[in-house]
Design an enzyme around this catalytic site. Structure first.
Site, PDB file in Angstrom:
ATOM      1  N   GLU A  47      52.962 -49.631 -26.217  1.00 43.36           N
ATOM      2  CA  GLU A  47      52.016 -50.827 -26.267  1.00 43.36           C
ATOM      3  C   GLU A  47      51.510 -50.784 -27.632  1.00 43.36           C
ATOM      4  O   GLU A  47      51.163 -50.160 -28.606  1.00 43.36           O
ATOM      5  CB  GLU A  47      50.721 -50.074 -25.288  1.00 43.36           C
ATOM      6  CG  GLU A  47      50.721 -51.079 -24.248  1.00 43.36           C
ATOM      7  CD  GLU A  47      49.683 -50.723 -23.094  1.00 43.36           C
ATOM      8  OE1 GLU A  47      48.791 -51.421 -23.014  1.00 43.36           O
ATOM      9  OE2 GLU A  47      50.027 -49.505 -22.655  1.00 43.36           O
ATOM     10  N   GLY A  48      51.269 -52.357 -27.794  1.00 44.11           N
ATOM     11  CA  GLY A  48      50.788 -52.572 -29.140  1.00 44.11           C
ATOM     12  C   GLY A  48      49.581 -53.569 -28.936  1.00 44.11           C
ATOM     13  O   GLY A  48      49.181 -53.964 -28.046  1.00 44.11           O
ATOM     14  N   GLU A  49      49.490 -54.218 -30.091  1.00 47.37           N
ATOM     15  CA  GLU A  49      48.276 -55.149 -30.118  1.00 47.37           C
ATOM     16  C   GLU A  49      48.687 -56.622 -29.098  1.00 47.37           C
ATOM     17  O   GLU A  49      47.784 -56.846 -28.339  1.00 47.37           O
ATOM     18  CB  GLU A  49      48.150 -55.720 -31.507  1.00 47.37           C
ATOM     19  CG  GLU A  49      46.941 -56.738 -31.798  1.00 47.37           C
ATOM     20  CD  GLU A  49      46.767 -57.422 -32.704  1.00 47.37           C
ATOM     21  OE1 GLU A  49      47.730 -57.105 -33.662  1.00 47.37           O
ATOM     22  OE2 GLU A  49      46.013 -58.380 -33.200  1.00 47.37           O
ATOM     23  N   GLY A  51      50.591 -56.446 -26.462  1.00 50.01           N
ATOM     24  CA  GLY A  51      50.890 -55.941 -25.098  1.00 50.01           C
ATOM     25  C   GLY A  51      51.932 -54.975 -25.208  1.00 50.01           C
ATOM     26  O   GLY A  51      52.222 -54.199 -25.847  1.00 50.01           O
ATOM     27  N   VAL A  53      55.654 -53.199 -24.954  1.00 51.22           N
ATOM     28  CA  VAL A  53      57.152 -53.126 -25.122  1.00 51.22           C
ATOM     29  C   VAL A  53      58.017 -52.657 -23.996  1.00 51.22           C
ATOM     30  O   VAL A  53      57.642 -51.453 -23.773  1.00 51.22           O
ATOM     31  CB  VAL A  53      57.490 -52.623 -26.787  1.00 51.22           C
ATOM     32  CG1 VAL A  53      58.844 -52.939 -26.816  1.00 51.22           C
ATOM     33  CG2 VAL A  53      56.532 -53.325 -27.477  1.00 51.22           C
ATOM     34  N   LYS A  75      59.212 -57.170 -26.280  1.00 45.09           N
ATOM     35  CA  LYS A  75      57.765 -57.217 -26.625  1.00 45.09           C
ATOM     36  C   LYS A  75      57.410 -58.174 -25.670  1.00 45.09           C
ATOM     37  O   LYS A  75      57.630 -59.577 -26.069  1.00 45.09           O
ATOM     38  CB  LYS A  75      57.518 -57.444 -27.910  1.00 45.09           C
ATOM     39  CG  LYS A  75      56.276 -57.009 -28.396  1.00 45.09           C
ATOM     40  CD  LYS A  75      55.910 -57.615 -29.868  1.00 45.09           C
ATOM     41  CE  LYS A  75      56.421 -56.185 -31.024  1.00 45.09           C
ATOM     42  NZ  LYS A  75      55.898 -56.561 -32.157  1.00 45.09           N
ATOM     43  N   ASP A 170      52.531 -54.257 -44.042  1.00 45.52           N
ATOM     44  CA  ASP A 170      52.164 -53.294 -43.293  1.00 45.52           C
ATOM     45  C   ASP A 170      52.958 -52.305 -43.130  1.00 45.52           C
ATOM     46  O   ASP A 170      53.064 -51.525 -41.623  1.00 45.52           O
ATOM     47  CB  ASP A 170      51.578 -53.894 -42.163  1.00 45.52           C
ATOM     48  CG  ASP A 170      50.749 -53.024 -41.127  1.00 45.52           C
ATOM     49  OD1 ASP A 170      50.187 -52.029 -41.709  1.00 45.52           O
ATOM     50  OD2 ASP A 170      50.571 -53.369 -39.807  1.00 45.52           O
TER      51      ASP A 170
HETATM   52  N1  ATP Z   1      62.538 -52.108 -31.000  1.00 44.06           N
HETATM   53  C1  ATP Z   1      62.071 -51.114 -30.368  1.00 44.06           C
HETATM   54  N2  ATP Z   1      62.544 -50.174 -29.769  1.00 44.06           N
HETATM   55  C2  ATP Z   1      62.056 -49.486 -29.293  1.00 44.06           C
HETATM   56  N3  ATP Z   1      60.741 -49.200 -29.247  1.00 44.06           N
HETATM   57  C3  ATP Z   1      60.131 -49.976 -29.669  1.00 44.06           C
HETATM   58  C4  ATP Z   1      60.444 -51.197 -30.249  1.00 44.06           C
HETATM   59  N4  ATP Z   1      59.477 -52.077 -30.635  1.00 44.06           N
HETATM   60  C5  ATP Z   1      58.264 -51.511 -30.303  1.00 44.06           C
HETATM   61  N5  ATP Z   1      58.566 -50.130 -29.814  1.00 44.06           N
HETATM   62  C6  ATP Z   1      57.525 -49.227 -29.070  1.00 44.06           C
HETATM   63  O1  ATP Z   1      56.496 -50.262 -28.609  1.00 44.06           O
HETATM   64  C7  ATP Z   1      55.251 -49.729 -29.643  1.00 44.06           C
HETATM   65  C8  ATP Z   1      54.598 -51.200 -29.918  1.00 44.06           C
HETATM   66  O2  ATP Z   1      55.206 -51.928 -30.391  1.00 44.06           O
HETATM   67  P1  ATP Z   1      54.850 -52.851 -31.733  1.00 44.06           P
HETATM   68  O3  ATP Z   1      53.846 -51.840 -32.554  1.00 44.06           O
HETATM   69  O4  ATP Z   1      55.809 -53.473 -32.366  1.00 44.06           O
HETATM   70  O5  ATP Z   1      53.709 -53.808 -31.159  1.00 44.06           O
HETATM   71  P2  ATP Z   1      52.684 -54.649 -31.464  1.00 44.06           P
HETATM   72  O6  ATP Z   1      52.121 -55.332 -30.462  1.00 44.06           O
HETATM   73  O7  ATP Z   1      53.102 -55.306 -32.819  1.00 44.06           O
HETATM   74  O8  ATP Z   1      51.621 -53.472 -32.053  1.00 44.06           O
HETATM   75  P3  ATP Z   1      50.822 -53.571 -33.317  1.00 44.06           P
HETATM   76  O9  ATP Z   1      50.771 -54.547 -33.975  1.00 44.06           O
HETATM   77  O10 ATP Z   1      49.307 -52.832 -32.904  1.00 44.06           O
HETATM   78  O11 ATP Z   1      51.458 -52.313 -34.091  1.00 44.06           O
HETATM   79  C9  ATP Z   1      55.873 -49.052 -30.470  1.00 44.06           C
HETATM   80  O12 ATP Z   1      55.022 -48.284 -31.105  1.00 44.06           O
HETATM   81  C10 ATP Z   1      57.018 -48.517 -30.118  1.00 44.06           C
HETATM   82  O13 ATP Z   1      56.861 -47.116 -29.450  1.00 44.06           O
END
Ligand code: ATP
Length: 795
Positions: A47-49, A51, A53, A75, A170
């Site tokens: 999960e990230g900022e 939503g 994944v 995502k 980042d």
């Molecule tokens: N290509 C991928 N393959 C496997 N797992 C992934 C992948 N992309 C993201 N994830 C998983 O999803 C999580 C969240 O993804 P990501 O950090 O890209 O989301 P975000 O919304 O950009 O979050 P933030 O900006 O807060 O770091 C990651 O920490 C990872 O565990």
């Protein structure tokens, strides 16, 4: 076929959507899937900022009986959580646009972008090896060889994006993933920015405090963005080798919350190393983690550093070569869903447009909802995604293709990287054999001895040799030397390289013919040295690495890999990438075109980058070309809709995701809206902060506990300070335990403290510097044994 982990609720495979299967099994066993467009959704990867994944599988398989569904990470971003013109919106489109233009094995590959009325789905290659910080957490710290390999991959990826005129801004452990071969994958391009040849300074500080270069914080002046990326790479390398972050031990600022104090500390406290970090990486780290950006080592010099020398062949692959390799590796891709979807009616969210009935039955489609859902904004309906051109039929016929469909999400990136890794490995093996042969034969006069090659490689940098003579020499080297294709003299073999680069089939044949005998000669060595790597689920992952590696190996074998160190071109700040305006056209499907340095004009920024992201918009208003930062909101010249339309266009392919997921994929609440993620304003994220705290507090199992004995020698004060109060209590509990208190209460305490036992032990360690040395010369082995003794006492 590989076993399928429980957590991935995969019902797919050949039977997905098959009416036969349903007929056989009856409705009781009807496969029900949550789908998003052409993908079946599986478990949540993270999960990230923005939503969640989700793991996804391609629903549609080719006619090939052996075809396995391709895995992707999707995502999912709820559209209604992205306010217009918000920073969030900018980040999403910035990420998408950056990824569209990057094709490197260590950069996450953007498969496609889908949207339906509710979600935007950024479909990425699936990095099945998991999160990098957890990998380090599990191993406590990386062995030097492993760290070097991964660092080189990081540098190669970062270098590649720099060569494309992009900076990540980042870079941190949390934004690094691993593929199934434990190769590094750089993700999260939300802060990416573009820099330009004559002024690459940026003024927006972003990133994570612990990884951000001091100049981002201590000065309000524009900073050199590439140097800031280099700093972050240094922090990552330090963490790999030491097992904790540098400068995370300020007793006056235990949580690092006070950014000013943190940077005051960074700039004034000399870098300290634990004793197990050897001099060479220390030297490199000192050069990277130099607070003065002007004195900080450049990318070019990192690549020349002695410590990374074993990986010189990998580092010497130019961005252009990566582009070519990655493009040619499309040959490995399974048929894209594109053809299947292109025939769909382009009505929005219509259940009747979803394709086959079986598709619909297999999906948790809420028909009524679909009908009532508001259509996506008009501008999103003519979306085009920039995808690599489909491979030629000739390439499709490559015999290599079928062998690689199971590698990391069928990713060309992975395959290429694996090829390079294999090539390097083979190179090393061959070198070993060669050395032993050389020793036997005492053929000191042989000009192709490894020593000679190394010497030439070292001295060649920046010089140009006699092409024809070198070509002849190369021929010899290719035939007899393990350094074939890796040395700089390969550069001169450009005619042959060019020919080889034009066709993967040609490459493969050439490679085979050139390397057959050497491969055979060293085959048993390779067999001895290749160890299977732990992998996570990859259906039927059976592709041999050697086969996978053919295209790239052929490039290496033919000497296509040029040593770029001497040329300097890729390190120049001139952006190499320009997007064709035509890529914005609805008829798109064109890859971004690389243009030569000559034809690039800084005054002619890439159009879609300009249009989709505030941060990527070059300032036109006399700020000296200063790239606008994330907080420098784009100047709105037109009305919102027009601007929004511009933003969307060229970004998203409207795949008519009429299959709306039933599952609620709630992204985080809207509280993130408008949040500033600059260093100064960003709240430290305990969940993600890389430190012993995150390592040990989340990593429960004996493995983490295993580290505890050693952690005494290196544990940074972070842990102590983070849990100082509770730690005392836990220490008391520990002491009670060791006294053999078997009372029920004590047992309860033990069970309740089990989850953070590893933290307890670390927390009880007195504050020390990160460079804390092992205590009393106690050996690691002894500490591990002691640990087990203690542990067994508790059980
Ligand atoms: N290509 C991928 N393959 C496997 N797992 C992934 C992948 N992309 C993201 N994830 C998983 O999803 C999580 C969240 O993804 P990501 O950090 O890209 O989301 P975000 O919304 O950009 O979050 P933030 O900006 O807060 O770091 C990651 O920490 C990872 O565990």
């Amino acid at each position: 076929m590989a076993s399928i982990p429980q957590r991935h609720t995969y019902y797919g495979g050949e039977g997905v959507g098959s009416s036969d299967l349903r007929g056989m099994e009856g409705s009781r066993h009807r496969r029900r899937h949550v789908t998003f467009g052409p993908y079946i959704l599986g478990s949540t990867l993270g999960e990230g900022e923005f939503g969640r994944v989700k793991l996804g599988w391609s629903k549609h398989l080719s006619n090939s009986p052996n075809e396995v569904p391709k895995q992707v990470a999707i995502k999912l971003v709820r559209r209604d959580t992205i306010p217009k013109n918000s920073e969030k919106e900018i980040k999403i489109y910035r990420e998408i646009n950056a990824l569209k233009h990057l094709s490197h094995p260590n950069i996450v590959k953007l498969e496609e972008v889908l949207q339906n009325s509710k979600y935007i789905g950024i479909v990425l290659e699936y990095a099945s090896g998991g999160e990098f910080y957890k990998y380090i957490q599990k191993k406590r710290r990386l062995k030097e060889g492993v760290a070097c390999r991964l660092f080189v991959q990081l540098i190669s990826g970062v270098h590649y994006m720099h060569a494309k005129g992009l900076v990540h801004r980042d870079l941190k452990l949390e934004n690094l993933l691993l593929d199934k071969h434990e190769n590094l994958v750089i993700t999260d391009f939300g802060f990416v920015n573009e820099f330009f040849a004559h002024n690459e300074l940026m003024k927006t500080s972003c990133g994570s405090p612990c990884y951000a270069a001091p100049e981002l914080v201590v000065s309000s002046k524009p900073y050199e963005a590439r140097k800031a990326d280099i700093w972050s790479c240094g922090v990552i390398l330090y963490a790999m080798l030491a097992g904790y972050l540098p400068w995370d031990d300020d007793p006056k600022n235990p949580d690092g919350n006070d950014i000013a104090k943190l940077y005051h500390y960074i700039t004034r406290t000399p870098l300290k190393f634990p004793e197990y970090v050897t001099p060479l990486p220390r030297d490199l780290l000192r050069r990277i983690l130099c607070p003065d950006p002007k004195k900080r080592i450049t990318m070019r010099n990192i690549e020349k550093h002695e410590w990374v020398r074993p990986h010189l062949p990998f580092l010497s692959i130019t961005p252009e070569e990566w582009d070519r390799t990655m493009l040619s590796n499309q040959v490995f891709r399974p048929p894209k869903m594109k053809s299947q979807h292109s025939s769909r009616p382009r009505s929005n969210c219509s259940t009747s447009s979803t394709g086959s009935k079986s598709d619909k039955r297999d999906s948790l489609v809420i028909d009524s909802a679909l009908v009532n859902l508001p259509a996506p904004p008009q501008e999103s309906q003519s979306h085009v995604i920039t995808k690599p051109s489909p491979p030629s039929p000739e390439l499709r016929r490559s015999p290599v293709r079928g062998t690689n469909r199971h590698s990391r999400s069928n990713s060309a990136a992975s395959i290429a990287l694996q090829a390079v890794v294999d090539a390097e490995r083979e190179h090393n093996l061959q070198q070993e054999v060669y050395i032993s042969l050389s020793k036997k034969n005492h053929s000191h006069k042989n000009r192709n001895t490894p020593a000679f090659i190394v010497q030439r490689s070292n001295t060649h940098s920046g010089t140009s040799g006699n092409a024809s003579s070198l070509m002849n020499k190369d021929s010899t080297i290719v035939e007899t030397s393990p350094a074939k294709g890796h040395t700089t003299e390969a550069k001169s073999n450009s005619n042959e390289l060019h020919t080889l680069a034009t066709s993967v089939n040609k490459d493969s044949q050439s490679f085979k013919s050139k390397t057959n005998h050497t491969t055979n000669q060293y085959h048993h060595f390779a067999a001895q040295h290749r160890k299977p790597r732990p992998t996570s689920y990859h259906p039927g992952s059976s592709a041999s690495a050697a086969e996978a590696s053919l295209p790239y190996q052929s490039m290496l074998a033919s000497g296509e890999s040029q040593n770029q160190l001497g040329s300097g071109s890729q390190f120049d700040s001139t952006p190499l990438l320009q997007i064709e305006p035509s890529s914005l056209a609805p008829s798109g499907n064109q890859s971004p075109r690389m243009i030569s340095r000559k034809s690039f004009s800084a005054s002619k920024p890439s159009l879609d980058l300009q249009s989709v992201s505030g941060d990527l918009i070059k300032s036109q208003n006399g700020t000296g070309g200063l790239t606008k930062g994330i907080n420098d909101q784009p100047q709105e010249t037109g009305n919102d809709e027009a601007r929004r339309s511009r933003r969307y266009s060229g970004v998203i392919v409207e795949k008519m995701c009429s299959t709306v997921t039933e599952e609620k994929v709630d992204s985080k609440d809207n509280s993130t809206e408008g949040s500033k993620r600059t260093v100064m304003e960003r709240k430290p994220d305990n969940r993600k902060r890389f430190s012993f705290l995150s390592f040990y507090s989340t990593y429960e199992t004996s493995k983490s506990s295993l580290d505890t004995s050693e952690s005494k020698t290196v544990s940074p004060p972070t842990i102590t300070r983070k849990h100082s109060s509770s730690a005392r209590q836990r220490t008391v509990n520990e002491q009670e335990d060791t006294k053999g208190n078997n009372s029920t209460a004590s047992r309860q305490t033990r069970s309740s403290t089990k989850n953070y036992r590893q933290s307890v032990m670390i927390a009880s360690i007195p504050e020390s510097t990160p460079a804390a040395q092992p205590q009393n010369g106690q050996s690691t082995a002894k500490k591990v044994v002691d640990f087990f003794k203690r542990r067994s006492m508790r059980i």
